[in-house]
Design a protein around this motif. Structure first.
Motif, short mmCIF file in Angstrom:
data_model
loop_
_atom_site.label_atom_id
_atom_site.label_comp_id
_atom_site.label_asym_id
_atom_site.label_seq_id
_atom_site.Cartn_x
_atom_site.Cartn_y
_atom_site.Cartn_z
N SER A 313 36.84 -4.73 -18.34
CA SER A 313 35.91 -5.82 -18.62
C SER A 313 35.97 -6.20 -20.09
O SER A 313 35.96 -7.39 -20.44
CB SER A 313 34.48 -5.43 -18.23
OG SER A 313 34.40 -5.12 -16.85
N ARG A 314 36.02 -5.20 -20.97
CA ARG A 314 36.13 -5.49 -22.41
C ARG A 314 37.41 -6.26 -22.70
O ARG A 314 37.42 -7.19 -23.50
CB ARG A 314 36.13 -4.18 -23.22
CG ARG A 314 34.84 -3.43 -23.22
CD ARG A 314 34.79 -2.43 -24.38
NE ARG A 314 35.94 -1.54 -24.42
CZ ARG A 314 36.04 -0.39 -23.75
NH1 ARG A 314 35.06 -0.01 -22.95
NH2 ARG A 314 37.11 0.38 -23.87
N LEU A 315 38.51 -5.84 -22.06
CA LEU A 315 39.79 -6.50 -22.29
C LEU A 315 39.73 -7.96 -21.84
O LEU A 315 40.13 -8.86 -22.58
CB LEU A 315 40.89 -5.75 -21.53
CG LEU A 315 42.29 -6.37 -21.60
CD1 LEU A 315 42.79 -6.38 -23.04
CD2 LEU A 315 43.26 -5.59 -20.70
N GLU A 316 39.25 -8.19 -20.63
CA GLU A 316 39.20 -9.55 -20.09
C GLU A 316 38.27 -10.43 -20.91
O GLU A 316 38.63 -11.56 -21.29
CB GLU A 316 38.72 -9.48 -18.63
CG GLU A 316 38.77 -10.80 -17.89
CD GLU A 316 38.43 -10.60 -16.43
OE1 GLU A 316 39.29 -10.09 -15.68
OE2 GLU A 316 37.29 -10.93 -16.03
N TYR A 317 37.08 -9.95 -21.19
CA TYR A 317 36.10 -10.74 -21.93
C TYR A 317 36.51 -10.91 -23.39
O TYR A 317 36.34 -11.98 -23.99
CB TYR A 317 34.72 -10.08 -21.83
CG TYR A 317 33.60 -10.89 -22.41
CD1 TYR A 317 33.49 -12.26 -22.16
CD2 TYR A 317 32.63 -10.30 -23.22
CE1 TYR A 317 32.45 -13.02 -22.70
CE2 TYR A 317 31.58 -11.03 -23.75
CZ TYR A 317 31.50 -12.38 -23.49
OH TYR A 317 30.47 -13.12 -24.02
N GLY A 318 37.10 -9.85 -23.97
CA GLY A 318 37.49 -9.93 -25.38
C GLY A 318 38.60 -10.95 -25.62
O GLY A 318 38.57 -11.68 -26.61
N LEU A 319 39.57 -11.02 -24.72
CA LEU A 319 40.63 -12.00 -24.88
C LEU A 319 40.11 -13.42 -24.69
O LEU A 319 40.56 -14.36 -25.35
CB LEU A 319 41.76 -11.71 -23.87
CG LEU A 319 42.57 -10.44 -24.13
CD1 LEU A 319 43.54 -10.18 -22.99
CD2 LEU A 319 43.32 -10.54 -25.46
N PHE A 320 39.14 -13.58 -23.79
CA PHE A 320 38.51 -14.89 -23.61
C PHE A 320 37.83 -15.33 -24.91
O PHE A 320 37.98 -16.47 -25.35
CB PHE A 320 37.49 -14.82 -22.48
CG PHE A 320 36.54 -15.99 -22.42
CD1 PHE A 320 36.94 -17.20 -21.84
CD2 PHE A 320 35.26 -15.90 -22.94
CE1 PHE A 320 36.07 -18.29 -21.79
CE2 PHE A 320 34.38 -16.97 -22.89
CZ PHE A 320 34.79 -18.17 -22.32
N LEU A 321 37.10 -14.41 -25.54
CA LEU A 321 36.41 -14.75 -26.79
C LEU A 321 37.41 -15.05 -27.91
O LEU A 321 37.17 -15.93 -28.75
CB LEU A 321 35.49 -13.60 -27.21
CG LEU A 321 34.28 -13.33 -26.29
CD1 LEU A 321 33.51 -12.12 -26.80
CD2 LEU A 321 33.37 -14.55 -26.23
N LYS A 322 38.52 -14.33 -27.92
CA LYS A 322 39.54 -14.59 -28.94
C LYS A 322 40.05 -16.01 -28.84
O LYS A 322 40.13 -16.75 -29.84
CB LYS A 322 40.69 -13.60 -28.79
CG LYS A 322 41.78 -13.77 -29.85
CD LYS A 322 42.96 -12.85 -29.62
CE LYS A 322 43.92 -13.41 -28.62
NZ LYS A 322 45.23 -12.71 -28.60
N VAL A 323 40.42 -16.44 -27.63
CA VAL A 323 40.94 -17.79 -27.44
C VAL A 323 39.84 -18.83 -27.64
O VAL A 323 40.11 -19.95 -28.05
CB VAL A 323 41.59 -17.92 -26.04
CG1 VAL A 323 42.00 -19.36 -25.75
CG2 VAL A 323 42.81 -17.01 -25.95
N LEU A 324 38.61 -18.44 -27.37
CA LEU A 324 37.48 -19.34 -27.61
C LEU A 324 37.39 -19.73 -29.08
O LEU A 324 36.92 -20.83 -29.40
CB LEU A 324 36.18 -18.67 -27.15
CG LEU A 324 34.90 -19.50 -27.20
CD1 LEU A 324 34.92 -20.56 -26.10
CD2 LEU A 324 33.68 -18.60 -27.04
N GLY A 325 37.86 -18.85 -29.96
CA GLY A 325 37.83 -19.15 -31.39
C GLY A 325 37.12 -18.11 -32.22
O GLY A 325 36.83 -18.33 -33.39
N LEU A 326 36.85 -16.94 -31.62
CA LEU A 326 36.18 -15.87 -32.35
C LEU A 326 37.21 -15.08 -33.14
O LEU A 326 38.04 -14.39 -32.54
CB LEU A 326 35.44 -14.96 -31.36
CG LEU A 326 34.54 -13.88 -31.97
CD1 LEU A 326 33.30 -14.51 -32.59
CD2 LEU A 326 34.13 -12.86 -30.90
N PRO A 327 37.22 -15.13 -34.47
CA PRO A 327 38.23 -14.41 -35.26
C PRO A 327 37.97 -12.91 -35.25
O PRO A 327 36.89 -12.45 -34.86
CB PRO A 327 38.05 -15.00 -36.67
CG PRO A 327 36.65 -15.49 -36.71
CD PRO A 327 36.31 -15.93 -35.32
#
Length: 483
Positions: A313-327
């Motif tokens: 879950s961390r992996l899936e959600y974390g990559l989503f946030l990265k592409v969202l624009g979270l540095p």
């Protein structure tokens, strides 16, 4: 069977056809009876198939959304123009053979991918026939007639004696005067070849033969296309085991067929690049409420309740946030605040490395893309406290309804439609309806007429919609103030 040679290099190949020379593909329409010959690069093999799959996927989405035929034609036409354009022979500024080569190769790659089960073959034939129908109806009349003549179908015209014998029935069928004796436009075929026309009583039947008027002859062409493709897929399925030893091709074919079955057939183009806009850790809660798709919003709410998320879950959600624009700096702040029950030392030892790794700052330093809808659907989370995966695919009906009502305020009427889509495994279409409902957009008008295929596409379109609406409302206020 696809007989082309596959090359690992991306070279253009020799023998390019000049625009002014005799066309290798003389017609825009194609029954795909002969496999493409010549070299095909690995890049072309995959790209041509994915682009075609975008079109076929949108055809299936249109059916799932019960779009009227006119709207389907427009949607498919727009998708074709974007991904698999095919110009008429009168076009002067395009490489016709290059367009038609891409169309030809893409079809045969998907034929390889979808010949391996009865369900895949059925859906592929249905979607390809619909695509052919759209192109046939939109084709130039003269070119279409020339194409049909080149096919040399085994249909026969009606004789004068047959016409006179059936004069009353034939004239009634076409609305002609009783004394009309010109039946040259009719064709004579076995009735089993056109069951749809027989069911709709649009032909005259006698002695096992159907007499088809000119206005309905396109149905013959469509049935011939469908039958030809069904036979070809059966033959391809028998030859497919020969490819088992090619480690380059089989994974691509598996990915294409799995994407088609999951209903989300391709990656979003921006899935590996972060969105500009300076997203910070403090913005995530509000963005989750306003812009996140069901899968990511559910994980966010679970994170807030548990103060923790399991690994996948961390992996899936974390990559989503990265592409969202979270540095990376803000990502570390976000996850540290979210895991409020653990110490700094534990966070640094057990979680910080993996967060940096997902940004390509540790390990092999790869720029990992966010997961697509296809990957999320196929992963099937919800086991052992995991909360990743697609909720539309994993939630029980009651839980799904409760979550959609609380998160997106979905009403009972819309809920029935969404549950019907989920039952048919059209998860990406159900997600698209949620986007439209939560944004107050009429059915079929969301995401520029396309369906959700990536969580970040959902979020990006939501943010764009909010900006456009804010700008419009601001403009309206200015006009009122000036008045």
């Amino acid at each position: 069977m696809f007989k082309s040679n596959i090359r690992d290099d991306a070279g253009s190949g020799a023998g390019e056809v000049s625009r002014h020379s005799t066309l290798k593909y003389p017609f825009r329409l194609n029954f795909y009876e002969k496999p493409p010959l010549g070299d095909v690069t690995i890049e072309e093999f995959e790209l041509f198939a994915i682009d075609r799959l975008r079109v076929l996927g949108e055809i299936e989405s249109s059916w799932a959304r019960n779009r009227p035929s006119e709207e389907v034609r427009k949607v498919v036409g727009d998708q074709c123009a974007k991904y698999v354009p095919l110009s008429n022979n009168t076009a002067k500024t395009v490489e016709l053979d290059e367009q038609r080569r891409k169309d030809h190769i893409g079809h045969f790659v998907l034929r390889l991918a979808f010949c391996r089960s009865e369900e895949l073959r059925r859906r592929f034939v249905k979607a390809e026939t619909a695509l052919f129908r759209v192109r046939y109806d939109a084709d130039d009349t003269l070119e279409r007639q020339q194409f049909l003549k080149s096919m040399k179908f085994d249909w026969s015209g009606i004789t004068h004696e047959e016409g006179i014998a059936l004069q009353d029935q034939l004239n009634t069928l076409i609305g002609a005067p009783e004394e009309n004796t010109d039946f040259s436009g009719f064709l004579k075929v076995k009735w089993t070849r056109i069951p749809d026309l027989v069911e709709k009583r649009k032909v005259v039947l006698k002695g096992g033969w159907a007499f088809v008027p000119a206005t309905e002859q396109s149905a013959l062409v469509f049935h011939e296309f469908q039958t030809t493709l069904e036979c070809a897929l059966e033959a391809t399925s028998k030859a497919l085991p020969r490819l088992d030893e090619d480690t380059r091709i089989i994974p691509l074919l598996n990915n294409l067929s799995q994407g088609f079955l999951s209903g989300a057939s391709f990656d979003w183009g921006s899935s590996t690049a972060t969105t500009a806009g300076g997203v910070t850790a403090d913005m995530i809660d509000e963005m989750a409420r306003k812009h996140f798709p069901f899968c990511m919003r559910y994980q966010h709410e679970e994170l807030r309740k548990r103060k923790h998320l399991p690994h996948f879950s961390r992996l899936e959600y974390g990559l989503f946030l990265k592409v969202l624009g979270l540095p990376i700096e803000e990502a570390l702040i976000f996850w540290r605040k979210s895991f409020s029950k653990i110490t700094d030392d534990k966070f640094n030892k057990e979680y910080k490395y993996n967060i940096r790794h997902s940004f390509g700052l540790e390990g092999k330093r790869a720029n990992y893309p966010a997961k697509t809808c296809m990957q999320i659907i196929m992963e099937r989370g919800q086991k052992d406290m995991e909360c990743h995966g697609c909720p539309f695919a994993t939630f029980a009906s009651e839980n799904l309804q409760t979550a959609l009502m609380s998160m997106y305020n979905v009403g009972s009427q819309d809920m029935g439609e969404i549950l019907h889509l989920v039952k048919g495994q059209h998860y990406h279409v159900a997600c698209t309806r949620v986007w439209e409902i939560s944004h107050g957009v009429k059915k079929g008008a969301g995401l520029d007429g396309e369906s959700v295929t990536h969580p970040n596409l959902y979020a990006a379109k939501s943010r764009e919609f909010e900006k456009a609406r804010t700008k419009q409302e601001s403009g309206e206020d200015v006009v009122m103030a000036e008045g």
